[in-house]
Scaffold this motif. Structure first.
Motif, PDB file in Angstrom:
ATOM      1  N   LYS A  98     -71.159  13.932  22.169  1.00 47.46           N
ATOM      2  CA  LYS A  98     -70.605  13.197  21.142  1.00 47.46           C
ATOM      3  C   LYS A  98     -69.401  14.171  20.504  1.00 47.46           C
ATOM      4  CE  LYS A  98     -74.559  10.228  20.466  1.00 47.46           C
ATOM      5  NZ  LYS A  98     -75.503   9.622  19.452  1.00 47.46           N
ATOM      6  N   THR A  99     -68.632  13.467  19.847  1.00 45.93           N
ATOM      7  CA  THR A  99     -67.318  14.273  19.095  1.00 45.93           C
ATOM      8  C   THR A  99     -67.170  13.503  17.609  1.00 45.93           C
ATOM      9  OG1 THR A  99     -65.711  12.610  19.987  1.00 45.93           O
ATOM     10  CG2 THR A  99     -66.389  14.588  21.420  1.00 45.93           C
ATOM     11  N   SER A 100     -66.567  14.413  16.923  1.00 48.32           N
ATOM     12  CA  SER A 100     -65.944  13.883  15.632  1.00 48.32           C
ATOM     13  C   SER A 100     -64.409  14.364  15.630  1.00 48.32           C
ATOM     14  CB  SER A 100     -66.653  14.407  14.585  1.00 48.32           C
ATOM     15  OG  SER A 100     -66.634  15.962  14.421  1.00 48.32           O
ATOM     16  N   ILE A 101     -63.360  13.999  15.003  1.00 51.98           N
ATOM     17  CA  ILE A 101     -62.162  14.121  15.025  1.00 51.98           C
ATOM     18  C   ILE A 101     -61.703  15.610  15.112  1.00 51.98           C
ATOM     19  CG2 ILE A 101     -61.691  13.678  12.590  1.00 51.98           C
ATOM     20  CD1 ILE A 101     -58.996  12.128  13.598  1.00 51.98           C
ATOM     21  N   GLU A 102     -62.402  16.570  14.301  1.00 50.30           N
ATOM     22  CA  GLU A 102     -62.068  17.833  13.999  1.00 50.30           C
ATOM     23  C   GLU A 102     -62.244  18.682  15.520  1.00 50.30           C
ATOM     24  OE1 GLU A 102     -63.028  16.530  10.059  1.00 50.30           O
ATOM     25  OE2 GLU A 102     -64.082  16.203  11.713  1.00 50.30           O
ATOM     26  N   ALA A 154     -58.217  28.437  17.569  1.00 47.51           N
ATOM     27  CA  ALA A 154     -57.765  29.008  16.523  1.00 47.51           C
ATOM     28  C   ALA A 154     -57.654  28.328  14.998  1.00 47.51           C
ATOM     29  CB  ALA A 154     -56.427  29.641  17.006  1.00 47.51           C
ATOM     30  N   THR A 155     -57.309  27.263  15.225  1.00 46.86           N
ATOM     31  CA  THR A 155     -57.022  26.443  13.987  1.00 46.86           C
ATOM     32  C   THR A 155     -58.416  26.305  13.157  1.00 46.86           C
ATOM     33  OG1 THR A 155     -55.337  25.164  14.737  1.00 46.86           O
ATOM     34  CG2 THR A 155     -56.256  24.338  12.822  1.00 46.86           C
ATOM     35  N   LEU A 156     -59.678  25.922  13.795  1.00 47.84           N
ATOM     36  CA  LEU A 156     -60.818  25.686  13.275  1.00 47.84           C
ATOM     37  C   LEU A 156     -61.461  27.356  12.894  1.00 47.84           C
ATOM     38  CD1 LEU A 156     -62.623  23.522  15.960  1.00 47.84           C
ATOM     39  CD2 LEU A 156     -61.728  22.790  13.529  1.00 47.84           C
ATOM     40  N   ALA A 157     -60.677  28.280  13.014  1.00 53.02           N
ATOM     41  CA  ALA A 157     -61.458  29.585  12.797  1.00 53.02           C
ATOM     42  C   ALA A 157     -60.668  29.996  11.508  1.00 53.02           C
ATOM     43  CB  ALA A 157     -61.157  30.610  13.829  1.00 53.02           C
ATOM     44  N   VAL A 158     -59.700  29.550  11.036  1.00 58.23           N
ATOM     45  CA  VAL A 158     -59.087  29.972   9.978  1.00 58.23           C
ATOM     46  C   VAL A 158     -59.685  30.162   8.822  1.00 58.23           C
ATOM     47  CG1 VAL A 158     -57.045  29.214   8.537  1.00 58.23           C
ATOM     48  CG2 VAL A 158     -56.573  28.825  10.690  1.00 58.23           C
ATOM     49  N   GLN A 159     -59.413  31.285   8.056  1.00 57.40           N
ATOM     50  CA  GLN A 159     -60.398  31.541   6.939  1.00 57.40           C
ATOM     51  C   GLN A 159     -59.398  31.126   5.673  1.00 57.40           C
ATOM     52  OE1 GLN A 159     -62.449  35.222   6.884  1.00 57.40           O
ATOM     53  NE2 GLN A 159     -63.883  34.477   8.194  1.00 57.40           N
ATOM     54  N   LEU A 160     -60.181  30.733   4.744  1.00 58.09           N
ATOM     55  CA  LEU A 160     -59.480  30.531   3.267  1.00 58.09           C
ATOM     56  C   LEU A 160     -60.198  31.494   2.286  1.00 58.09           C
ATOM     57  CD1 LEU A 160     -58.913  26.664   3.322  1.00 58.09           C
ATOM     58  CD2 LEU A 160     -57.101  28.673   3.640  1.00 58.09           C
ATOM     59  N   ASN A 161     -59.601  32.507   1.692  1.00 60.09           N
ATOM     60  CA  ASN A 161     -60.186  33.450   0.683  1.00 60.09           C
ATOM     61  C   ASN A 161     -61.605  33.952   1.206  1.00 60.09           C
ATOM     62  OD1 ASN A 161     -58.033  32.709  -1.321  1.00 60.09           O
ATOM     63  ND2 ASN A 161     -59.040  30.884  -1.722  1.00 60.09           N
ATOM     64  N   GLY A 162     -61.555  34.485   2.363  1.00 60.83           N
ATOM     65  CA  GLY A 162     -62.774  34.869   2.927  1.00 60.83           C
ATOM     66  C   GLY A 162     -63.725  34.255   3.281  1.00 60.83           C
ATOM     67  N   LYS A 163     -63.565  32.766   3.351  1.00 58.04           N
ATOM     68  CA  LYS A 163     -64.519  31.802   3.650  1.00 58.04           C
ATOM     69  C   LYS A 163     -64.127  30.891   4.978  1.00 58.04           C
ATOM     70  CE  LYS A 163     -65.500  30.260  -1.244  1.00 58.04           C
ATOM     71  NZ  LYS A 163     -65.622  29.297  -1.996  1.00 58.04           N
ATOM     72  N   ASP A 218     -51.195  23.819  16.949  1.00 57.98           N
ATOM     73  CA  ASP A 218     -51.165  23.257  18.316  1.00 57.98           C
ATOM     74  C   ASP A 218     -52.099  21.820  18.232  1.00 57.98           C
ATOM     75  OD1 ASP A 218     -51.417  22.333  20.886  1.00 57.98           O
ATOM     76  OD2 ASP A 218     -52.451  23.877  21.586  1.00 57.98           O
ATOM     77  N   PHE A 219     -51.404  20.631  18.381  1.00 60.65           N
ATOM     78  CA  PHE A 219     -52.154  19.306  18.125  1.00 60.65           C
ATOM     79  C   PHE A 219     -52.038  18.732  19.631  1.00 60.65           C
ATOM     80  CE2 PHE A 219     -50.589  19.688  13.873  1.00 60.65           C
ATOM     81  CZ  PHE A 219     -51.471  19.201  13.071  1.00 60.65           C
ATOM     82  N   ASN A 220     -51.795  19.346  20.527  1.00 58.75           N
ATOM     83  CA  ASN A 220     -52.198  18.780  21.838  1.00 58.75           C
ATOM     84  C   ASN A 220     -53.399  18.219  22.087  1.00 58.75           C
ATOM     85  OD1 ASN A 220     -49.433  19.070  23.382  1.00 58.75           O
ATOM     86  ND2 ASN A 220     -49.837  21.375  23.286  1.00 58.75           N
ATOM     87  N   GLY A 221     -54.371  18.916  21.689  1.00 58.03           N
ATOM     88  CA  GLY A 221     -55.804  18.226  21.791  1.00 58.03           C
ATOM     89  C   GLY A 221     -55.731  16.688  21.191  1.00 58.03           C
ATOM     90  N   PHE A 222     -54.982  16.214  20.194  1.00 60.94           N
ATOM     91  CA  PHE A 222     -55.079  15.197  19.886  1.00 60.94           C
ATOM     92  C   PHE A 222     -54.509  13.790  20.760  1.00 60.94           C
ATOM     93  CE2 PHE A 222     -56.333  17.182  16.111  1.00 60.94           C
ATOM     94  CZ  PHE A 222     -57.010  16.222  15.027  1.00 60.94           C
ATOM     95  N   LYS A 223     -53.766  14.320  21.768  1.00 60.53           N
ATOM     96  CA  LYS A 223     -53.352  13.360  22.757  1.00 60.53           C
ATOM     97  C   LYS A 223     -54.347  12.265  23.431  1.00 60.53           C
ATOM     98  CE  LYS A 223     -49.442  16.144  24.430  1.00 60.53           C
ATOM     99  NZ  LYS A 223     -48.673  16.867  25.474  1.00 60.53           N
ATOM    100  N   PRO A 224     -55.480  12.690  23.851  1.00 56.31           N
ATOM    101  CA  PRO A 224     -56.410  11.373  24.034  1.00 56.31           C
ATOM    102  C   PRO A 224     -56.515  10.602  23.040  1.00 56.31           C
ATOM    103  CG  PRO A 224     -57.183  13.619  24.810  1.00 56.31           C
ATOM    104  CD  PRO A 224     -56.169  13.936  23.802  1.00 56.31           C
ATOM    105  N   ILE A 225     -56.612  10.932  21.899  1.00 59.17           N
ATOM    106  CA  ILE A 225     -57.000  10.124  20.735  1.00 59.17           C
ATOM    107  C   ILE A 225     -55.526   9.066  20.591  1.00 59.17           C
ATOM    108  CG2 ILE A 225     -57.134   9.767  18.112  1.00 59.17           C
ATOM    109  CD1 ILE A 225     -58.702  12.388  18.363  1.00 59.17           C
TER     110      ILE A 225
END
Length: 555
Positions: A481-485, A491-500, A532-539
């Motif tokens: 099963k999947t969700s949109i994220e 690399a995008t999912l691993a981005v940190q904000l203020n150490g979080k 990189d938004f190529n992963g959204f092509k199937p959607i």
């Protein structure tokens, strides 16, 4: 103020009045408007202080002076203005003539100099008057005009409250509209006089005339009227015989307009008003759906006010389900049945950010979804549904999430099947859903409506009813099963904000993680050009496929 030519400080235009004729509006240019807004905010605080001051000194301890003026004041409205005059034997209305226009530069400047509550330096008072006035008067269209008119009108209010108190009347003012009411057997002649034996024609009384003119105002005698308890009594457009309410004729007109919209896809905007001679004038023109939504919103605001008042006074709430149902149907018709472009309804606001930026970046591959405008800027060829504010969401049951989407499926089928017979929708409504455990409720709703076996989320899209489609996110490579994220790269999912680090669960530890709102706003929206938004092509493939499918259905 002092270097720009006077002709460039304002833009003049005319708007039609509801009662016929036109009203001249002078709209300030942006920089001057900002100055006026700031001055208006300061003066509004001054107005509140003055009201509190006079309320504490009022001889009538049972009357709150701060509730006298209801126009342009926070917490006040035409509803609060009308409420003061409900269930009365007599309701007397009189309008002031050219309210803003009668407050000229000299009056504004003199007020700030001479009024003991201000007593400003002459140069300061002059500057304030120059900011506020145009063509030697308070202009219609300036943010300053309402609050300054209330400050000068406050002096009038003090005198009229005392006049009303002496004559056992209630007094309120809404901008230029003065109202007096009483349950006395004979209306006080100091405030109003009948000019004919039948009592159908009334004029302001001598004492009222004296007070108003002494304060620099005059009357619009065409709008002077006395209303009796055995006929319809109105104050600032609302009936007040038993409670504050929208006149029945207004509600019937709105209902007829909505009925025509549902049947034919169009309606006539009908405006009824009284002429100077007292005759009823009916004006008709092609209606716009925003006008109808505004009228329904007005009715709803009055109903909400009465509900809140009933709760406050521990009275039973009178439900108005028919009005809510009509309001919801018009919203649904506008948003989903008659869209100008295909509509994509996501589960929440963050999903909108993802899809918008994915389409912008991949538009060359998806010409049905996006492209470039004449200036080479990215534009969407679809519309992303924006979830409404709390009040509208309570009416539509569209508050986001799986529950909101289930409500959309339920109500949409019911409305189209039994209420809407207008020309067939030109574009599809596409619900984009996460293909995870939460989708089970949506698939259950679809099964109930279509009377089929519950979908399993394997198909690229499901045509639910008419132009309503459900597009689930594709399952993972191993059938998970999947969700949109899940369609962002690692690399995008691993981005940190203020150490979080990013955590999509709602119950995440805020000390170490940030959630979807920050991810959409600070990671995706701010860095879309580098993602990189190529992963959204199937959607996007599935969304385009649904659009193409509906096009074949309408041929």
């Amino acid at each position: 103020m002092y270097t720009k030519p006077k002709s460039e400080l304002y833009t003049k235009f005319e708007i039609p009045k509801r009662t016929g004729g036109v009203r001249e509006v002078s709209a300030p240019f942006s920089h001057l408007k900002l100055i006026q807004q700031r001055l208006a905010a300061i003066l509004l605080e001054c107005t509140k202080e003055l009201r509190e001051k006079h309320a504490s000194k009022s001889k009538n301890k049972n009357f709150e002076f701060r509730g006298v003026s209801h126009g342009f004041m926070p917490g006040h409205s035409i509803m609060t203005n009308g409420q003061a005059h409900t269930t009365r034997r007599f309701v007397f209305n009189v309008d002031l003539s050219d309210f803003f226009g009668s407050i000229n530069f000299g009056r504004v400047r003199g007020f700030f100099i001479k009024d003991n509550n201000f007593a400003l330096d002459e140069k300061t008072a002059t500057i304030l008057a120059q900011i506020a006035c145009f063509d030697n008067k308070l202009p219609q269209g300036s943010p300053c005009s309402p609050v300054i008119s209330n400050l000068l009108g406050h002096i009038l209010d003090v005198a009229l409250v005392e006049l009303a108190r002496k004559n056992k009347c209630t007094y309120t003012r809404y901008a230029d509209d003065l109202t007096f009411s009483t349950n006395k057997r004979i209306f006080p002649s100091e405030i109003a006089l009948a000019t004919e034996d039948d009592g159908n024609s009334w004029l302001p009384g001598n004492e009222l005339i004296r007070v108003v003119r002494r304060n620099g105002f005059d009357f619009n005698e065409r709008k002077t009227r006395m209303q009796y308890k055995d006929s319809r009594q109105e104050v600032t457009g609302l009936s007040v015989n038993r409670k504050v309410n929208v006149p029945a004729s207004y509600r019937y007109t709105v209902r007829a307009m909505a009925s025509s919209l549902f049947r034919t896809g169009k309606f006539e905007h009908i405006i009824k008003y009284k002429s100077a001679s007292g005759d009823e004038i009916v004006s008709k023109c092609d209606g716009k759906i925003n006008q109808l939504l505004g009228m329904l919103s007005f009715i709803h605001q009055v109903d909400v006010y009465n509900e809140a008042l009933a709760v406050k006074n521990n009275h039973p709430i009178i439900e108005t389900p028919g009005r809510l149902e009509l309001y919801r149907r018009v919203i649904y018709f506008d948003a989903f049945y008659a869209p100008e472009r295909p509509i994509i309804v996501c589960e929440g606001k963050t999903d909108n950010t993802y899809i918008k930026n994915a389409i912008h970046r991949l538009s060359q591959n998806y010409p049905l979804l996006g492209g470039l405008d004449s200036e080479g800027k990215p534009q969407l060829k679809i519309r992303l549904f924006k979830y409404a504010d709390r009040r509208t969401a309570s009416i539509t049951k569209l508050g986001g999430g799986v529950g909101g989407l289930c409500h959309l499926i339920k109500y949409y089928k019911a409305d189209i099947a039994s209420k809407f017979s207008a020309p067939r929708p030109k574009h599809p409504v596409i619900m984009l859903v996460d293909n995870d455990s939460g989708a089970d409720a949506i698939y259950g709703a679809i099964a109930g409506i279509l009377n089929v076996q519950k979908p399993k989320g394997k198909r690229p899209f499901i045509r639910v009813y008419e132009n309503l489609y459900v597009v689930p996110t594709p399952f993972g490579s191993n059938g998970e099963k999947t969700s949109i994220e899940d369609f962002f790269d690692k690399a995008t999912l691993a981005v940190q904000l203020n150490g979080k680090s990013f955590e999509r669960k709602n119950d995440a530890d805020n000390e170490h993680h940030y959630g979807k709102a920050a991810f959409a706003r600070d990671v995706i929206a701010k860095n879309a050009a580098a993602i990189d938004f190529n992963g959204f092509k199937p959607i996007l493939d599935r969304i385009e496929a649904a659009i193409k499918d509906y096009a074949t259905q309408t041929q």
